[in-house]
Design a protein around this motif. Structure first.
Motif, mmCIF file in Angstrom:
data_model
loop_
_atom_site.group_PDB
_atom_site.id
_atom_site.type_symbol
_atom_site.label_atom_id
_atom_site.label_comp_id
_atom_site.label_asym_id
_atom_site.label_seq_id
_atom_site.Cartn_x
_atom_site.Cartn_y
_atom_site.Cartn_z
ATOM 1 N N SER A 23 1.084 -1.270 -0.476
ATOM 2 C CA SER A 23 0.006 -0.535 0.044
ATOM 3 C C SER A 23 0.939 1.181 -0.089
ATOM 4 C CB SER A 23 -0.953 -0.479 1.192
ATOM 5 O OG SER A 23 -0.229 -0.175 2.150
ATOM 6 N N ASN A 24 0.555 2.593 -0.135
ATOM 7 C CA ASN A 24 0.939 3.910 -0.517
ATOM 8 C C ASN A 24 1.111 3.833 1.237
ATOM 9 O OD1 ASN A 24 1.388 3.884 -3.561
ATOM 10 N ND2 ASN A 24 -0.808 4.798 -3.464
ATOM 11 N N SER A 25 0.662 4.621 1.962
ATOM 12 C CA SER A 25 0.384 5.302 3.501
ATOM 13 C C SER A 25 -0.027 3.611 3.905
ATOM 14 C CB SER A 25 -0.851 5.870 3.037
ATOM 15 O OG SER A 25 -2.255 5.077 2.876
ATOM 16 N N PHE A 27 -3.260 3.315 9.656
ATOM 17 C CA PHE A 27 -4.054 4.209 10.281
ATOM 18 C C PHE A 27 -3.774 5.289 9.650
ATOM 19 C CE2 PHE A 27 -5.334 -0.630 12.785
ATOM 20 C CZ PHE A 27 -6.035 -0.069 12.468
ATOM 21 N N SER A 28 -2.942 5.742 8.698
ATOM 22 C CA SER A 28 -2.454 7.275 8.962
ATOM 23 C C SER A 28 -2.368 7.540 8.177
ATOM 24 C CB SER A 28 -0.753 7.297 9.440
ATOM 25 O OG SER A 28 0.060 6.990 9.160
ATOM 26 N N GLY A 29 -1.694 8.607 7.251
ATOM 27 C CA GLY A 29 -1.464 9.134 5.432
ATOM 28 C C GLY A 29 0.154 9.189 5.757
ATOM 29 N N ALA A 30 0.735 8.737 6.188
ATOM 30 C CA ALA A 30 2.582 8.442 6.323
ATOM 31 C C ALA A 30 2.835 7.468 5.473
ATOM 32 C CB ALA A 30 3.032 8.473 7.659
ATOM 33 N N SER A 31 3.976 7.729 4.924
ATOM 34 C CA SER A 31 4.364 6.695 3.407
ATOM 35 C C SER A 31 4.292 5.417 3.952
ATOM 36 C CB SER A 31 5.965 6.799 2.792
ATOM 37 O OG SER A 31 5.962 6.690 1.813
ATOM 38 N N VAL A 74 -7.134 6.073 11.742
ATOM 39 C CA VAL A 74 -8.707 5.430 10.605
ATOM 40 C C VAL A 74 -8.099 4.838 8.995
ATOM 41 C CG1 VAL A 74 -9.826 7.120 8.745
ATOM 42 C CG2 VAL A 74 -9.097 7.898 10.804
ATOM 43 N N ILE A 75 -8.935 3.392 9.172
ATOM 44 C CA ILE A 75 -8.685 2.574 8.337
ATOM 45 C C ILE A 75 -7.822 2.866 7.465
ATOM 46 C CG2 ILE A 75 -9.944 1.973 7.879
ATOM 47 C CD1 ILE A 75 -9.324 -0.961 8.988
ATOM 48 N N ASN A 76 -6.891 2.286 6.415
ATOM 49 C CA ASN A 76 -6.963 2.237 4.863
ATOM 50 C C ASN A 76 -7.834 1.574 4.172
ATOM 51 O OD1 ASN A 76 -5.383 2.581 2.559
ATOM 52 N ND2 ASN A 76 -3.816 2.916 2.991
ATOM 53 N N GLU A 77 -8.426 2.230 3.201
ATOM 54 C CA GLU A 77 -9.657 1.278 1.956
ATOM 55 C C GLU A 77 -8.544 0.275 1.764
ATOM 56 O OE1 GLU A 77 -12.185 3.317 0.370
ATOM 57 O OE2 GLU A 77 -10.717 4.485 -0.588
ATOM 58 N N GLU A 78 -7.419 0.828 1.379
ATOM 59 C CA GLU A 78 -7.064 -0.829 0.113
ATOM 60 C C GLU A 78 -6.549 -1.583 0.987
ATOM 61 O OE1 GLU A 78 -6.644 -0.726 -2.560
ATOM 62 O OE2 GLU A 78 -4.985 -1.492 -3.109
ATOM 63 N N LEU A 101 -14.917 -3.313 11.503
ATOM 64 C CA LEU A 101 -14.612 -3.539 10.001
ATOM 65 C C LEU A 101 -16.257 -4.296 9.403
ATOM 66 C CD1 LEU A 101 -13.106 -2.447 7.571
ATOM 67 C CD2 LEU A 101 -11.993 -4.959 8.030
#
Lengths: 95, 494
Positions: B32-34, B37-41, B65-69, B295
């Motif tokens: 995944s890109n992030s 549970f966060s938007g960090a790389s 906040v969960i990453n849907e990917e 979920l």
């Protein structure tokens, strides 16, 4: 349900909180008071009741898979008592 | 514990044969890109604590906040393992205290994982196969990284990996020897890479295995198990199991008992040893994470992902076997790595006559190309011979323009110099001579020059081989071998 002195020491250790022997009886009393309070819940009949996860029914919010955070190492380690080159430094732990 | 009775290796002890019982937990980093549970790389490497958000550092008040990917990737993986997908699952806190875990707990799934029971089919040497059950797959956060060698008194903490999504894939205790264990990890890795849900890079730690090993008398009750932690090489896993099984057998046969414990494998000494004993058993005090709702997703969401799944190794393998007559072994070699399979498929796609030359193409990909790449320690991505070029060579053989022997020379030229194989055949005069008149002339010359051999051949028909050799040599390998053979036989009267 109640906890004994050994359990109090164990819980403290699991949380890595230093608790002196002198403090144990006091904490034991406090914990048991909390447990006794919560214990009242067992009087409620919950037969067939689904655990409530939110007050109003809602779905979990999800985020899209984009990078939009991070790259703030200065801020991340800003409050740390000891750092080096943006690493946190902690007393040595080796398994 | 009634595992499928596949043939497997028993270990000889002083008191008879022993059977090894193995279960595995594989931690696979979700592609995944992030983060989960966060938007960090999630990028590998990076400056210390650069790919870290306030959530990953567990600053007060931060919420996951969960990453849907990551959810989609877990479902895809579950589908690839023929597993039950749970439309409702729950995240729990697994509590423990360690400097690589700033929250003081790992967000994981305990009682209600996203994926339930499934299975993986393994092909073993000699055409044997065995089915290994999957117990579950759940999503969880990775921890940070500790460096202990930077200072005599301090440990260095880097949280770049903290919060990256992992899939923990738990097998049933169906694995019975080191060979099966290695095949299981290899197969799982292959499936994950086909699905694109984990890059399978074991050196970078994207795939790590914890292996539970116990021994018993065949069919007897299960023995006490030891868990060998955190192995990131298929060969190490095999070695660790061999060592650990022998160690346990020796202890039991000497009248001792096995302590259930966690062990580490030392690849240098090729042995497992006990991790320094913990002060007390783990007590993770799991409870549902109050920051996260359950979920939930619909069956339509699952069906949609299922419809878009790529062809997986097992399906590809049987298509290669039935479609192009490949041997089971060759087909397994080709599908083991996604890149190899894709290369072969590209060769196939460019062939003039797939049905005729599909098997020939497989031979060339495996024997000539892979053989050469191996010899030069190169991987397929850096192959100097492209799929199109190899396909052209196969076409030239298939249509009878060049012989197999000339094709090897041609391959060498393409490998060294590149170029269009068909043009090279023209410009360098490598075409197979099928003109019977021309071949006949060479045959006549050889026969005329060797009257003694002609006499001998009448008594010893095998000598025809010598004549074929001479004709081929004289024609620079370009004469059609079948035509040469036929002509010689009729002229020599044998």
């Amino acid at each position: 349900m109640s906890v004994d002195a050994t359990t109090v020491r164990r819980i403290a250790h699991l949380a890595r909180i230093a608790v002196s022997d002198a403090e144990v009886p006091h904490l034991q009393g406090e914990l048991n008071a909390i447990l006794a309070f919560v214990e009242q819940l067992s009087e409620v009949n919950i037969e067939g009741v689904e655990p409530m996860t939110s007050v109003t029914p809602m779905e979990m919010k999800k985020r899209t898979d984009v990078v939009n955070d991070g790259e703030i190492a200065d801020t991340i380690v800003g409050n740390a008592p000891d750092t080096m080159n943006h690493f946190f430094l902690v007393p040595k732990v080796v398994e | 514990m009634n595992a499928p009775a596949a043939p497997h290796k028993l270990i000889k002890g002083a008191t008879g044969d022993w059977e090894v019982v193995i279960g595995m937990e594989i931690h696979a980093q979700v592609t995944s890109n992030s983060k989960l549970f966060s938007g960090a790389s999630t990028a590998f490497g990076g400056e210390p604590n650069s790919h870290v958000s306030l959530v990953d550092a567990a600053m007060p008040g931060m919420l996951p906040v969960i990453n849907e990917e990551c959810v989609r990737q877990a479902v895809r993986t579950g589908l690839g393992l023929n597993a039950k997908i749970n439309l409702r699952s729950v995240f729990d806190r697994k509590n423990y205290f360690y400097p690589d875990l700033p929250q003081g707990y790992q967000i994981s799934q305990y009682k209600s994982p996203i994926v339930g029971e499934g299975e993986v089919e393994l092909e073993l040497d000699g055409g044997r196969s065995v089915t290994i059950g999957i117990e579950r797959l759940h999503l969880e956060q990775d921890a940070g990284k500790l460096l202990h060698d930077q200072s005599p008194t301090m440990s260095y903490v880097d949280l770049n990996r903290s919060g990256v999504a992992l899939m923990e894939i738990v097998s049933k205790p169906d694995i019975r020897d080191a060979e099966q264990a290695k095949a299981y990890v290899t197969k799982l890795r292959s499936i994950l890479r086909y699905l694109g849900t984990c890059d399978g890079d074991m050196e970078k730690g994207s795939l790590r295995a914890d292996v539970n090993v116990s021994v018993r008398k065949p069919g007897g009750p299960l023995g006490t198990r030891c868990e060998i932690k955190n192995m990131n090489s298929v060969n190490f896993i095999g070695q660790a199991i061999e060592y650990e099984a022998r160690r346990q057998i020796d202890i039991i046969e000497d009248g001792g008992t096995i302590d259930q414990e966690t062990r580490l494998f030392d690849p240098n000494k090729v042995e497992t040893r006990s991790m320094r004993s913990k002060e007390e058993a783990h007590d993770y005090r799991y409870f549902p994470d109050p920051d996260l709702l359950p979920l939930e997703f619909s069956q339509a969401f699952v069906d949609d992902l299922k419809a878009q799944l790529p062809e997986l190794p097992d399906a590809k393998r049987s298509r290669f076997i039935t479609g192009f007559g490949l041997s089971s072994y060759d087909a397994s070699v080709l599908v083991a790595e996604r890149e190899s399979a894709e290369f072969y498929e590209t060769v196939l796609a460019g062939l003039a006559d797939k049905a005729r030359d599909g098997k020939l193409a497989a031979n060339w990909v495996i024997n000539e190309l892979f053989g050469r790449l191996n010899k030069e320690s190169m991987d397929i991505a850096s192959s100097p011979v492209s799929a199109a070029q190899l396909g052209a060579i196969v076409d030239l053989i298939g249509e009878g323009t060049i012989s197999g022997k000339i094709a090897k020379d041609l391959f060498e030229i393409v490998w060294q110099e590149g170029g269009d194989p068909r043009e090279l055949v023209e410009t360098r005069g490598m075409k197979q001579v099928t003109d019977l008149g021309a071949i006949e002339k060479v045959v006549d010359d050889i026969i005329a020059a060797n009257p003694d051999k002609v006499e001998q051949a009448k008594a010893k028909p095998q000598l025809v081989g010598w004549f074929v050799g001479q004709v081929m040599k004289s024609s620079g390998g370009k004469a059609n071998p079948q035509a040469v053979n036929d002509l010689l036989k009729s002229k020599l009267g044998i």
